[in-house]
Write an enzyme that holds these catalytic residues in place. Sequence first.
Site, mmCIF file in Angstrom:
data_model
loop_
_atom_site.group_PDB
_atom_site.id
_atom_site.type_symbol
_atom_site.label_atom_id
_atom_site.label_comp_id
_atom_site.label_asym_id
_atom_site.label_seq_id
_atom_site.Cartn_x
_atom_site.Cartn_y
_atom_site.Cartn_z
ATOM 1 N N ASP A 116 39.906 33.581 40.839
ATOM 2 C CA ASP A 116 40.319 34.181 39.733
ATOM 3 C C ASP A 116 41.660 34.593 39.721
ATOM 4 O O ASP A 116 42.384 34.804 40.737
ATOM 5 C CB ASP A 116 39.502 35.507 39.175
ATOM 6 N N HIS A 175 39.603 35.881 44.572
ATOM 7 C CA HIS A 175 40.843 35.864 43.764
ATOM 8 C C HIS A 175 41.962 35.255 44.650
ATOM 9 O O HIS A 175 41.910 35.434 45.737
ATOM 10 C CB HIS A 175 41.111 37.545 43.757
HETATM 11 ZN ZN LIG Z 1 40.291 38.494 37.006
#
Ligand SMILES: [Zn+2]
Length: 394
Positions: free
Chosen positions: A154, A310
């Site tokens: 992400d 992430h």
């Molecule tokens: Zn995010």
Amino acid sequence: MLALTVLLLPLLSTASVHNHRSHDHSHDAAKRLPNTWYHRSDHPVNSLFKRGAATDGVTYAVVGADGWAAGYPAGPPATLDPSSMPAEWTAALNDAVARKAIPDVPVSTNANGSPVYPTGVDPNSPEVCSATFKCRIAGDIWDAPDGYVGISFDDGPTDASDTLLDFLSANNQPVTHFIIGSNMIWNPAQFTKAFNNGDDMAAHTWTHPLMTTKTNAEVVAELGWTIEIIHNSTGGRIPKFWRPPYGDSDARVTAIAREVFGLQTIIWNQDTEDWSLTNTPPGTTPQAINSSMTQWLTGSKSPGLIALEHELSEQSVASFIAAYPVMKQNNWKLASLAQLMGNNASYLNAASSTADVIGFSNILDAKGGAAASAGGSSSSAPGSASAPAGASKT
Ligand SMILES: [Zn+2]
Ligand SMILES: *[C@@H]1O[C@H](CO)[C@@H](O)[C@H](O)[C@H]1NC(C)=O
Ligand SMILES: *[C@@H]1O[C@H](CO)[C@@H](O)[C@H](O)[C@H]1NC(C)=O
Ligand SMILES: *[C@@H]1O[C@H](CO)[C@@H](O)[C@H](O)[C@H]1NC(C)=O
């Protein structure tokens, strides 16, 4: 164009989904995007983005070139103004509301980063079903198939994406990127590098808000601009998946994503908390992530693993790189999350980032209603600046 959009959208609500093999995910909340009657030019999502293959004569600005980003709204800390989004998007939303496809769930308020609903509204009720409260909406994806790790990152593209992409490329490992649309303006080179690696692009919103705190029109703007910039930067590909920032979606937000844009919602079933490695003070440590990952990767393979990860920082990327060999040692099958859950079609109108952009009807026919499916039928088809502060987390 507007009239066409309004005319076609009502068909979505009455159509039923056919030809799905049984699987873990109910289609109760996914009664649209059937697999037989769309044609490329009349798919409603198609009309929203004027999309098409280069063979249709559509041309797109070179990613990162002067003027390429000129037509997009500002990123954080600005919030989106839905009154300046294309009229077609508003019309599509209005139509979805008129045909009662968008549940009338109250908008939550942001209380120090947590969504709070009005008194008397139960976030775990079937009517609301907030993912933040771990309520799982039928048709939303939380788990990978048994034995699989569905890999995704992400909040890209960022400066840290380079390290990740070099590692993935060296290991021939395709993944999915849940893109913050406004980050692309700051890091177009990393986006292009990921796309050229063959990675799959999915949407993560434009300004990374708690989406249940947003009005219907704001939800449309957050998703629409993100799809638009991915579409315009990938030769016309339309993402099939989105992930809500902070995992914050509910019956209303999920329905807007689905009904207006044909997007399927993906959450996760384990959180590495790698996004908090660079907080002050840090919310977790590399050791803690190592320990969680070890537990997940040496434990049960049913369901499969969708770990929240992430590409926000070198530290978060390093925690994935450390865990990657352990995934292999424990005989997990590794796949891009979008490929895995999309029956080998990562986009609504293309099988992958390297396969041709083709008609929606082809994708939907070949995949048995791929856009509505969370693992149904089999497949036969085929130099950057820094991101601004605030465009981060989860
Ligand atoms: Zn995010
Ligand atoms: C996206 O690309 C289309 C086709 O070239 C163009 O008409 C549109 O203005 C682009 N969108 C933005 C926001 O630049
Ligand atoms: C955890 O750290 C140890 C020691 O560095 C390493 O051998 C192991 O592969 C790591 N595991 C994960 C899941 O990162
Ligand atoms: C997706 O493609 C891979 C590699 O070609 C294949 O092994 C797998 O069976 C396909 N999955 C589906 C659901 O079609």
